[in-house]
Write a protein that holds these residues in place. Structure first.
Motif, PDB file in Angstrom:
ATOM      1  N   ARG A 118      -3.963 -12.688   3.764  1.00 11.39           N
ATOM      2  CA  ARG A 118      -4.968 -11.870   4.447  1.00 11.39           C
ATOM      3  C   ARG A 118      -6.325 -12.036   3.765  1.00 11.39           C
ATOM      4  NH1 ARG A 118      -1.919  -6.222   4.197  1.00 11.39           N
ATOM      5  NH2 ARG A 118      -1.412  -7.129   2.204  1.00 11.39           N
ATOM      6  N   PRO A 119      -7.405 -11.966   4.545  1.00 10.05           N
ATOM      7  CA  PRO A 119      -8.734 -12.084   3.929  1.00 10.05           C
ATOM      8  C   PRO A 119      -9.013 -10.922   2.990  1.00 10.05           C
ATOM      9  CG  PRO A 119      -8.920 -11.530   6.260  1.00 10.05           C
ATOM     10  CD  PRO A 119      -7.464 -11.761   5.991  1.00 10.05           C
ATOM     11  N   PHE A 120      -9.808 -11.188   1.972  1.00  7.45           N
ATOM     12  CA  PHE A 120     -10.193 -10.166   1.002  1.00  7.45           C
ATOM     13  C   PHE A 120     -11.078  -9.122   1.664  1.00  7.45           C
ATOM     14  CE2 PHE A 120     -13.417  -8.638  -2.026  1.00  7.45           C
ATOM     15  CZ  PHE A 120     -12.587  -7.963  -2.913  1.00  7.45           C
ATOM     16  N   ARG A 121     -10.744  -7.857   1.451  1.00  6.63           N
ATOM     17  CA  ARG A 121     -11.562  -6.735   1.909  1.00  6.63           C
ATOM     18  C   ARG A 121     -11.713  -5.778   0.740  1.00  6.63           C
ATOM     19  NH1 ARG A 121      -9.240  -8.076   6.734  1.00  6.63           N
ATOM     20  NH2 ARG A 121     -10.572  -8.037   8.553  1.00  6.63           N
ATOM     21  N   ALA A 122     -12.919  -5.685   0.238  1.00  6.57           N
ATOM     22  CA  ALA A 122     -13.187  -4.818  -0.916  1.00  6.57           C
ATOM     23  C   ALA A 122     -12.943  -3.362  -0.539  1.00  6.57           C
ATOM     24  CB  ALA A 122     -14.628  -5.006  -1.382  1.00  6.57           C
ATOM     25  N   HIS A 123     -12.041  -2.706  -1.278  1.00  6.12           N
ATOM     26  CA  HIS A 123     -11.790  -1.287  -1.042  1.00  6.12           C
ATOM     27  C   HIS A 123     -11.134  -0.661  -2.266  1.00  6.12           C
ATOM     28  CE1 HIS A 123      -7.820  -2.921  -0.109  1.00  6.12           C
ATOM     29  NE2 HIS A 123      -7.350  -1.704  -0.356  1.00  6.12           N
ATOM     30  N   LEU A 124     -11.317   0.631  -2.397  1.00  2.00           N
ATOM     31  CA  LEU A 124     -10.720   1.417  -3.468  1.00  2.00           C
ATOM     32  C   LEU A 124      -9.854   2.479  -2.798  1.00  2.00           C
ATOM     33  CD1 LEU A 124     -12.374   2.629  -6.670  1.00  2.00           C
ATOM     34  CD2 LEU A 124     -11.246   4.310  -5.229  1.00  2.00           C
ATOM     35  N   SER A 125      -8.545   2.400  -2.985  1.00  2.00           N
ATOM     36  CA  SER A 125      -7.610   3.322  -2.341  1.00  2.00           C
ATOM     37  C   SER A 125      -7.754   4.724  -2.926  1.00  2.00           C
ATOM     38  CB  SER A 125      -6.169   2.844  -2.529  1.00  2.00           C
ATOM     39  OG  SER A 125      -5.999   1.580  -1.927  1.00  2.00           O
ATOM     40  N   LEU A 126      -7.810   5.726  -2.024  1.00  2.00           N
ATOM     41  CA  LEU A 126      -7.962   7.127  -2.419  1.00  2.00           C
ATOM     42  C   LEU A 126      -6.701   7.949  -2.193  1.00  2.00           C
ATOM     43  CD1 LEU A 126     -11.443   7.895  -0.810  1.00  2.00           C
ATOM     44  CD2 LEU A 126     -10.957   7.553  -3.238  1.00  2.00           C
ATOM     45  N   LEU A 127      -6.141   7.846  -0.979  1.00  2.00           N
ATOM     46  CA  LEU A 127      -4.984   8.646  -0.571  1.00  2.00           C
ATOM     47  C   LEU A 127      -4.008   7.767   0.200  1.00  2.00           C
ATOM     48  CD1 LEU A 127      -6.640  11.847   0.983  1.00  2.00           C
ATOM     49  CD2 LEU A 127      -5.123  11.852  -0.977  1.00  2.00           C
ATOM     50  N   ARG A 128      -2.732   7.995  -0.006  1.00  2.00           N
ATOM     51  CA  ARG A 128      -1.699   7.348   0.799  1.00  2.00           C
ATOM     52  C   ARG A 128      -1.120   8.402   1.742  1.00  2.00           C
ATOM     53  NH1 ARG A 128      -1.627   2.650  -1.527  1.00  2.00           N
ATOM     54  NH2 ARG A 128      -1.761   2.397  -3.758  1.00  2.00           N
ATOM     55  N   HIS A 129      -0.625   7.950   2.873  1.00  3.40           N
ATOM     56  CA  HIS A 129       0.001   8.834   3.876  1.00  3.40           C
ATOM     57  C   HIS A 129      -0.964   9.919   4.357  1.00  3.40           C
ATOM     58  CE1 HIS A 129       3.541   6.738   2.572  1.00  3.40           C
ATOM     59  NE2 HIS A 129       3.419   7.233   1.360  1.00  3.40           N
ATOM     60  N   CYS A 130      -2.206   9.543   4.543  1.00  2.00           N
ATOM     61  CA  CYS A 130      -3.227  10.475   5.023  1.00  2.00           C
ATOM     62  C   CYS A 130      -3.281  10.363   6.554  1.00  2.00           C
ATOM     63  CB  CYS A 130      -4.582  10.127   4.413  1.00  2.00           C
ATOM     64  SG  CYS A 130      -5.893  11.261   4.889  1.00  2.00           S
ATOM     65  N   PRO A 131      -2.953  11.439   7.280  1.00  4.28           N
ATOM     66  CA  PRO A 131      -2.878  11.351   8.740  1.00  4.28           C
ATOM     67  C   PRO A 131      -4.228  11.409   9.458  1.00  4.28           C
ATOM     68  CG  PRO A 131      -2.305  13.563   8.023  1.00  4.28           C
ATOM     69  CD  PRO A 131      -2.519  12.743   6.781  1.00  4.28           C
ATOM     70  N   THR A 132      -5.288  11.721   8.720  1.00  2.60           N
ATOM     71  CA  THR A 132      -6.596  11.874   9.356  1.00  2.60           C
ATOM     72  C   THR A 132      -7.697  11.428   8.404  1.00  2.60           C
ATOM     73  OG1 THR A 132      -8.024  13.428  10.512  1.00  2.60           O
ATOM     74  CG2 THR A 132      -6.882  14.267   8.573  1.00  2.60           C
ATOM     75  N   GLN A 133      -8.899  11.323   8.944  1.00  2.68           N
ATOM     76  CA  GLN A 133     -10.045  10.935   8.125  1.00  2.68           C
ATOM     77  C   GLN A 133     -11.132  11.995   8.257  1.00  2.68           C
ATOM     78  OE1 GLN A 133     -11.446   6.921   8.620  1.00  2.68           O
ATOM     79  NE2 GLN A 133     -13.529   7.481   8.121  1.00  2.68           N
ATOM     80  N   ALA A 134     -11.810  12.290   7.167  1.00  3.24           N
ATOM     81  CA  ALA A 134     -12.904  13.264   7.195  1.00  3.24           C
ATOM     82  C   ALA A 134     -14.048  12.690   8.035  1.00  3.24           C
ATOM     83  CB  ALA A 134     -13.385  13.560   5.784  1.00  3.24           C
ATOM     84  N   ILE A 135     -14.504  13.478   8.983  1.00  3.52           N
ATOM     85  CA  ILE A 135     -15.550  13.007   9.890  1.00  3.52           C
ATOM     86  C   ILE A 135     -16.929  13.093   9.246  1.00  3.52           C
ATOM     87  CG2 ILE A 135     -16.697  13.486  12.100  1.00  3.52           C
ATOM     88  CD1 ILE A 135     -13.938  14.417  13.101  1.00  3.52           C
ATOM     89  N   ASP A 136     -17.167  14.147   8.474  1.00  2.94           N
ATOM     90  CA  ASP A 136     -18.499  14.382   7.924  1.00  2.94           C
ATOM     91  C   ASP A 136     -18.647  13.950   6.465  1.00  2.94           C
ATOM     92  OD1 ASP A 136     -16.805  16.298   6.965  1.00  2.94           O
ATOM     93  OD2 ASP A 136     -18.157  17.979   7.297  1.00  2.94           O
ATOM     94  N   ALA A 137     -17.759  13.095   5.983  1.00  8.58           N
ATOM     95  CA  ALA A 137     -17.836  12.626   4.593  1.00  8.58           C
ATOM     96  C   ALA A 137     -18.940  11.586   4.458  1.00  8.58           C
ATOM     97  CB  ALA A 137     -16.495  12.038   4.168  1.00  8.58           C
TER      98      ALA A 137
END
Length: 182
Positions: A118-137
């Motif tokens: 898979r191509p490299f995608r820079a990211h830092l993992s925060l939470l696993r098994h998170c069902p939603t994403q904060a909209i106003d973060a």
């Protein structure tokens, strides 16, 4: 024998002060999921998977040949994968980071070490098994990157622990030639 293999990866280890700031910000989002331990926050450069312990010296030699420059990483985007992984990422990946990854992949591939396709995608993992994403973060974290490391992922009663095996400094713009590993 289980002690003869290590689960290895090259990564940028998040500096402790920055990791604490990110963890505090993550907590303020009040999102469900399993948080990545603050001490384990990192940005993976190359995942090597299960490798014979005897191959660690070879990995260190390959990494010591990398001549990449230090850079600043601005983590300003919050994302979530379908599998529930919530992560921080840069809106714009620094060219120096891409060059570091390219050199690592090239050195590892030349030694016949199988890498993720898979191509490299820079990211830092925060939470696993998170069902939603904060909209106003609105994340905004500046990370002066001056080194990269080889880590071993180890399991214990509390979960995963990432042990740093070796670290290599990145070159400053004014530096040339060789440098020593820490």
């Amino acid at each position: 024998m289980k002690n003869d293999v290590l689960r290895l990866f090259f990564a940028l280890g998040c500096p402790p002060e920055l990791a604490e700031g990110i963890a505090t910000w993550r907590s303020s989002l009040h999102l469900p999921g399993r948080p990545v331990a603050t001490a384990n926050l990192h940005l993976t450069l190359a995942f090597l998977g299960q490798q014979p312990r005897a191959r660690v010296a070879q990995m260190q030699d390959l990494a010591s040949e990398v001549r990449a420059t230090a850079f600043d990483l601005h983590l300003d985007r919050l994302g979530r994968q379908r599998n529930g992984l919530l992560y921080l990422a840069p809106s714009h990946t620094p060219e120096a980071l891409l060059e570091l990854v390219e050199q690592l992949y090239s050195n590892l591939s030349s030694a016949a070490i199988q890498l993720d396709s898979r191509p490299f995608r820079a990211h830092l993992s925060l939470l696993r098994h998170c069902p939603t994403q904060a909209i106003d973060a609105n994340p905004s974290f500046d990370w002066p990157v001056s080194r990269f490391s080889l880590f071993a992922s180890e399991q214990n009663a509390r979960g995963s622990h990432y042990r740093q095996l070796h670290t290599w400094p990145l070159l400053r713009d004014e530096q040339e030639g060789s440098f020593t590993a820490e």
